[in-house]
Design a protein around this motif. Structure first.
Motif, PDB file in Angstrom:
ATOM      1  N   UNK A 150       0.857  -1.181   0.000  1.00 60.13           N
ATOM      2  CA  UNK A 150       0.000   0.000   0.000  1.00 60.13           C
ATOM      3  C   UNK A 150       0.890   1.227   0.000  1.00 60.13           C
ATOM      4  N   UNK A 151       0.285   2.356  -0.315  1.00 55.97           N
ATOM      5  CA  UNK A 151       1.057   3.598  -0.286  1.00 55.97           C
ATOM      6  C   UNK A 151       0.804   4.311   1.031  1.00 55.97           C
ATOM      7  N   UNK A 152       1.684   5.227   1.336  1.00 63.77           N
ATOM      8  CA  UNK A 152       1.503   6.029   2.543  1.00 63.77           C
ATOM      9  C   UNK A 152       0.186   6.808   2.444  1.00 63.77           C
ATOM     10  N   UNK A 153      -0.156   7.269   1.254  1.00 66.30           N
ATOM     11  CA  UNK A 153      -1.425   7.966   1.046  1.00 66.30           C
ATOM     12  C   UNK A 153      -2.615   7.059   1.344  1.00 66.30           C
ATOM     13  N   UNK A 154      -2.528   5.782   0.920  1.00 70.71           N
ATOM     14  CA  UNK A 154      -3.589   4.807   1.238  1.00 70.71           C
ATOM     15  C   UNK A 154      -3.742   4.670   2.747  1.00 70.71           C
ATOM     16  N   UNK A 155      -2.614   4.573   3.435  1.00 68.25           N
ATOM     17  CA  UNK A 155      -2.647   4.423   4.887  1.00 68.25           C
ATOM     18  C   UNK A 155      -3.297   5.639   5.542  1.00 68.25           C
ATOM     19  N   UNK A 156      -2.902   6.834   5.125  1.00 68.13           N
ATOM     20  CA  UNK A 156      -3.448   8.052   5.730  1.00 68.13           C
ATOM     21  C   UNK A 156      -4.953   8.145   5.506  1.00 68.13           C
ATOM     22  N   UNK A 157      -5.422   7.803   4.301  1.00 70.86           N
ATOM     23  CA  UNK A 157      -6.866   7.823   4.034  1.00 70.86           C
ATOM     24  C   UNK A 157      -7.599   6.854   4.955  1.00 70.86           C
ATOM     25  N   UNK A 158      -7.049   5.645   5.101  1.00 71.16           N
ATOM     26  CA  UNK A 158      -7.676   4.653   5.978  1.00 71.16           C
ATOM     27  C   UNK A 158      -7.638   5.118   7.434  1.00 71.16           C
ATOM     28  N   UNK A 159      -6.539   5.744   7.830  1.00 72.38           N
ATOM     29  CA  UNK A 159      -6.416   6.231   9.211  1.00 72.38           C
ATOM     30  C   UNK A 159      -7.457   7.316   9.497  1.00 72.38           C
TER      31      UNK A 159
END
Length: 88
Positions: free
Chosen positions: A63-72
Motif C-alpha cells: 500500500x502507499x503512505x497515502x492509502x494508509x493516511x486515508x484509511x487512518x
C-alpha cells in the motif's frame, strides 16, 4: 510520524507497535508538542524481502503512505490502523 506503522510493516510484524500512553503527574505541569512527518504520499509500504524468512509470507499487502493516511482518517482512534492492509 507514524513510525510504528513503517517499522511494523517493513519488518513484517517482527517489531510490533505499541500504544502511546501518558501517565499524568498532577504535581508537575506537562507540555506536549506534536510533530507531523511521514513519507511521500506515493511511497510504497511493504515488508522488506530481505527480512522475510525462506517461504515466509507477507502479513501485509502493498500500500502507499497515502492509502494508509486515508484509511487512518476513516478509522476511529482505538482501531488498529494496519488492519485494512493485513493479509488474512
Amino acid at each position: 510520524m507514524h513510525v510504528y506503522v513503517v517499522r511494523q510493516v517493513l519488518t513484517n510484524g517482527r517489531l510490533k507497535s505499541v500504544r502511546h500512553r501518558v501517565v499524568a503527574n498532577s504535581l508537575k505541569p506537562r507540555v506536549s508538542m506534536i510533530y507531523f512527518a511521514g513519507p511521500a504520499p506515493g511511497q510504497r509500504m511493504a515488508p522488506l524481502p530481505q527480512l522475510l524468512g525462506h517461504g515466509e509470507q507477507s502479513l501485509y499487502r502493498d500500500f502507499t503512505w497515502g492509502d494508509y493516511k486515508k484509511a487512518a482518517y476513516r478509522s476511529r482512534l482505538g482501531d488498529n490502523r494496519l488492519d485494512p492492509f493485513r493479509i488474512q
